[in-house]
Write an enzyme that holds these catalytic residues in place. Structure first.
Site, PDB file in Angstrom:
ATOM      1  N   ALA A 180     -40.145   0.995  -3.006  1.00 29.70           N
ATOM      2  CA  ALA A 180     -39.310   2.002  -2.343  1.00 29.70           C
ATOM      3  C   ALA A 180     -37.882   1.488  -2.283  1.00 29.70           C
ATOM      4  O   ALA A 180     -37.637   0.286  -2.286  1.00 29.70           O
ATOM      5  CB  ALA A 180     -39.848   2.252  -0.940  1.00 29.70           C
TER       6      ALA A 180
ATOM      7  N   CYS B 130     -32.204   7.245 -18.742  1.00 29.63           N
ATOM      8  CA  CYS B 130     -33.458   7.858 -19.205  1.00 29.63           C
ATOM      9  C   CYS B 130     -34.156   8.704 -18.152  1.00 29.63           C
ATOM     10  O   CYS B 130     -34.240   9.918 -18.297  1.00 29.63           O
ATOM     11  CB  CYS B 130     -34.402   6.771 -19.707  1.00 29.63           C
ATOM     12  SG  CYS B 130     -33.665   5.806 -21.029  1.00 29.63           S
TER      13      CYS B 130
HETATM   14  C1  UGA Z   1     -37.435   3.816 -18.642  1.00 23.61           C
HETATM   15  C2  UGA Z   1     -38.942   3.607 -18.892  1.00 23.61           C
HETATM   16  O1  UGA Z   1     -39.453   2.645 -17.954  1.00 23.61           O
HETATM   17  C3  UGA Z   1     -39.195   3.117 -20.318  1.00 23.61           C
HETATM   18  O2  UGA Z   1     -40.593   2.994 -20.563  1.00 23.61           O
HETATM   19  C4  UGA Z   1     -38.572   4.134 -21.297  1.00 23.61           C
HETATM   20  O3  UGA Z   1     -38.748   3.727 -22.645  1.00 23.61           O
HETATM   21  C5  UGA Z   1     -37.085   4.249 -21.012  1.00 23.61           C
HETATM   22  O4  UGA Z   1     -36.908   4.691 -19.646  1.00 23.61           O
HETATM   23  C6  UGA Z   1     -36.518   5.268 -21.957  1.00 23.61           C
HETATM   24  O5  UGA Z   1     -36.868   6.441 -21.846  1.00 23.61           O
HETATM   25  O6  UGA Z   1     -35.794   4.887 -22.865  1.00 23.61           O
HETATM   26  P1  UGA Z   1     -35.403   2.168 -18.105  1.00 23.61           P
HETATM   27  O7  UGA Z   1     -34.523   3.363 -18.071  1.00 23.61           O
HETATM   28  O8  UGA Z   1     -34.948   0.957 -18.835  1.00 23.61           O
HETATM   29  O9  UGA Z   1     -36.822   2.534 -18.752  1.00 23.61           O
HETATM   30  O10 UGA Z   1     -35.640   1.766 -16.593  1.00 23.61           O
HETATM   31  P2  UGA Z   1     -36.915   1.520 -15.651  1.00 23.61           P
HETATM   32  O11 UGA Z   1     -37.318   0.106 -15.698  1.00 23.61           O
HETATM   33  O12 UGA Z   1     -37.948   2.556 -15.881  1.00 23.61           O
HETATM   34  O13 UGA Z   1     -36.239   1.774 -14.231  1.00 23.61           O
HETATM   35  C7  UGA Z   1     -35.699   3.070 -13.930  1.00 23.61           C
HETATM   36  C8  UGA Z   1     -35.162   3.132 -12.520  1.00 23.61           C
HETATM   37  O14 UGA Z   1     -36.227   3.145 -11.593  1.00 23.61           O
HETATM   38  C9  UGA Z   1     -34.245   1.979 -12.114  1.00 23.61           C
HETATM   39  O15 UGA Z   1     -33.100   2.528 -11.489  1.00 23.61           O
HETATM   40  C10 UGA Z   1     -35.077   1.197 -11.135  1.00 23.61           C
HETATM   41  O16 UGA Z   1     -34.301   0.541 -10.157  1.00 23.61           O
HETATM   42  C11 UGA Z   1     -35.927   2.288 -10.500  1.00 23.61           C
HETATM   43  N1  UGA Z   1     -37.199   1.812  -9.927  1.00 23.61           N
HETATM   44  C12 UGA Z   1     -38.133   1.217 -10.717  1.00 23.61           C
HETATM   45  C13 UGA Z   1     -37.440   1.978  -8.577  1.00 23.61           C
HETATM   46  O17 UGA Z   1     -36.601   2.535  -7.831  1.00 23.61           O
HETATM   47  N2  UGA Z   1     -38.626   1.548  -8.046  1.00 23.61           N
HETATM   48  C14 UGA Z   1     -39.576   0.953  -8.811  1.00 23.61           C
HETATM   49  O18 UGA Z   1     -40.633   0.587  -8.261  1.00 23.61           O
HETATM   50  C15 UGA Z   1     -39.314   0.775 -10.170  1.00 23.61           C
END
Ligand code: UGA
Length: 459
Positions: free
Chosen positions: A276, A284
């Site tokens: 959270a 993305c």
């Molecule tokens: C995301 C997907 O995870 C990839 O599998 C996908 O290939 C990629 O988009 C894409 O479409 O190209 P990414 O954008 O690098 O990857 O970032 P994530 O690791 O997914 O994190 C996204 C956001 O969620 C971040 O701002 C992170 O801080 C947030 N987040 C993540 C949370 O707030 N809580 C969590 O528990 C996990």
């Protein structure tokens, strides 16, 4: 893999070519640059194409124009081996390669939730126009369902007669910050719309990960396109779910981190993406759920539209929630108060600030009259370009000096490991820390004398 091993493997399946199919990668952003370097690492001859001459020049010199751990080493190895080169000339790539990966961006269209497909269209049309021999065109960009079929028809119209030209979709699941690992060792390879010929070619391309047991899922075009957007939509839903629960935790005096840990022990739920906090951003998740909402609306799939709308709203509300917490910590107004912001990237291990919740909050407080100083270990430059009016520091210490309130908005290790006693000595007396990623050791910060606030964190 050594060059020798690559040759041995590919000789077995592709007798005409020493190193298997030649590869082009169109679009060299986070996805394309990594994919191109990874393909060279696997032993293929690769050409990367981009319309931006500065990017091509940098990549050709072995310089990655963004921060991605592990990629500079991979790029340098590829360029020095002679297997990897870059050009702005799509015709050169069309003449060179057998398999073309289209990795261009699909940003949100201005004034709409829909995806802007102009770069995808230009890439497929440009390639098709210039083909000189049989080719497999492979979409990797994230696109609304139906795009692949439309592009396949367009390519058939344009490609020179007499050539075997096919199109398939092979969505990419790499995460920024872990892009090299995710590309070399994907957890699945999904291929939509390939004939037996296309299937064989892509099995050659992915021979190494497949040899270690990575599942290869062959399906039709719409399913492959939807796998990708559904994966991102599910991840976004998980984050918004836990953020909605964190609101209940706040009201009920419960601790959302302990709750997430307990939920995570159920393998059906899993612990990942249940942190959270400030919510999701980046290039993305936000635009993909909006594009899905838009496309689902066009197709009349209304329940998905409603679900994605809620996921988006909960996510955006987290930013307001953190701004409200800062205002409250300053006694009702942030006007002329000093606020230290730790973190600007949308997540750690990247300098990407596209739709960054951290920058959004920093800018929101700045616009309310606060004196905001932002520090991020890698995203200082990208942030300055996006929000030049904010003040940027060069260290954690500089950002917190004389602060009334300190906000931790990106969970970089350097912030998690900072010494709260040393930092408190730099702030104004009675400073509050708002841990918007629930990533600090709360007890240690409280013991050091900070007023600690998390999201859904028991007091
Ligand atoms: C995301 C997907 O995870 C990839 O599998 C996908 O290939 C990629 O988009 C894409 O479409 O190209 P990414 O954008 O690098 O990857 O970032 P994530 O690791 O997914 O994190 C996204 C956001 O969620 C971040 O701002 C992170 O801080 C947030 N987040 C993540 C949370 O707030 N809580 C969590 O528990 C996990």
């Amino acid at each position: 893999m050594t060059e020798q091993t690559a040759q041995t493997e590919f000789d077995a399946t592709s007798p005409d070519s020493a190193r298997g199919p030649r590869i082009s990668v169109v679009g060299t952003g986070y996805l394309g640059a990594t994919h191109a370097a990874a393909m060279a690492e696997l032993g293929f001859d690769v050409i990367g194409v981009d319309v931006d001459p500065a990017k091509v020049e940098a990549l050709s010199a072995g310089k990655v124009p963004f921060y991605e751990p592990g990629l500079p080493e991979l790029l340098v190895r590829g360029v020095e081996s002679g297997r990897l080169r870059f050009t702005t000339d799509l015709a050169e790539a069309a003449a060179f390669a057998d398999v073309h990966f289209v990795c261009v961006g699909t940003p949100q269209r201005p004034g709409s939730n829909g995806a802007d497909l102009r770069y995808v269209e230009a890439a497929f049309e440009g390639l098709a126009q210039h083909l000189t021999h049989d080719a497999l065109l492979v979409g990797k960009s994230t696109v609304p369902v139906g795009t692949g079929a439309r592009m396949a028809a367009r390519v058939r119209e344009i490609a020179p007669a007499g050539l075997r030209v096919e199109l398939a979709w092979n969505p990419e699941f790499l995460r920024e910050g872990k892009a090299v690992h995710d590309t070399l060792s994907p957890d699945r390879v999904v291929v939509g719309g390939a004939s037996q010929w296309g299937d064989d070619l892509l099995r050659q391309v992915y021979a190494r990960p497949l040899s270690t047991g990575t599942p290869f899922i062959a399906t039709d075009l719409p399913t492959a396109e939807l796998v990708k957007v559904s994966a991102n939509a599910f991840l976004a839903t998980k984050i918004s779910f836990i953020n909605a629960i964190s609101q209940v935790c706040d009201k009920a005096g419960a601790d959302v981190t302990v709750l997430s840990d307990a939920l995570g022990h159920d393998v059906r739920i899993g612990r990942q993406f249940l942190n959270a906090g400030l919510g999701f951003g980046g290039g993305c998740l936000p635009k993909d759920i909006r594009a899905l909402m838009h496309r689902a609306g066009e197709l009349g799939a209304d329940s998905l539209v409603a679900l994605m709308q809620d996921v988006d709203e909960i996510n955006m509300w987290q930013r307001q929630r953190v701004i409200d917490m800062a205002v409250q910590a300053c006694g009702g107004s942030v006007l002329n108060r000093r606020i230290g912001v730790l973190g600007a990237a949308f997540k750690p291990d990247t300098d990407d600030v596209r739709d960054s919740p951290a920058l959004n909050v920093a800018a929101g407080l700045h616009l309310r009259g606060a004196q905001v100083v932002v520090y991020d270990p890698e995203a200082g430059e990208t942030s300055r370009r996006m929000f030049p009016t904010l003040t940027y520091g060069t260290s954690t210490e500089e950002a917190v000096t004389d602060a009334d309130v300190v906000l931790v908005l990106t969970e970089w290790p350097v912030f998690r490991q900072a010494d709260p006693t040393q930092l408190l000595a730099l702030t104004r007396p009675g400073a509050t820390v708002i841990d918007a990623r629930n990533c600090l050791p709360a007890d240690a910060w409280r013991q050091a004398g900070w007023t600690y606030r998390g999201l859904g964190a028991a007091r």
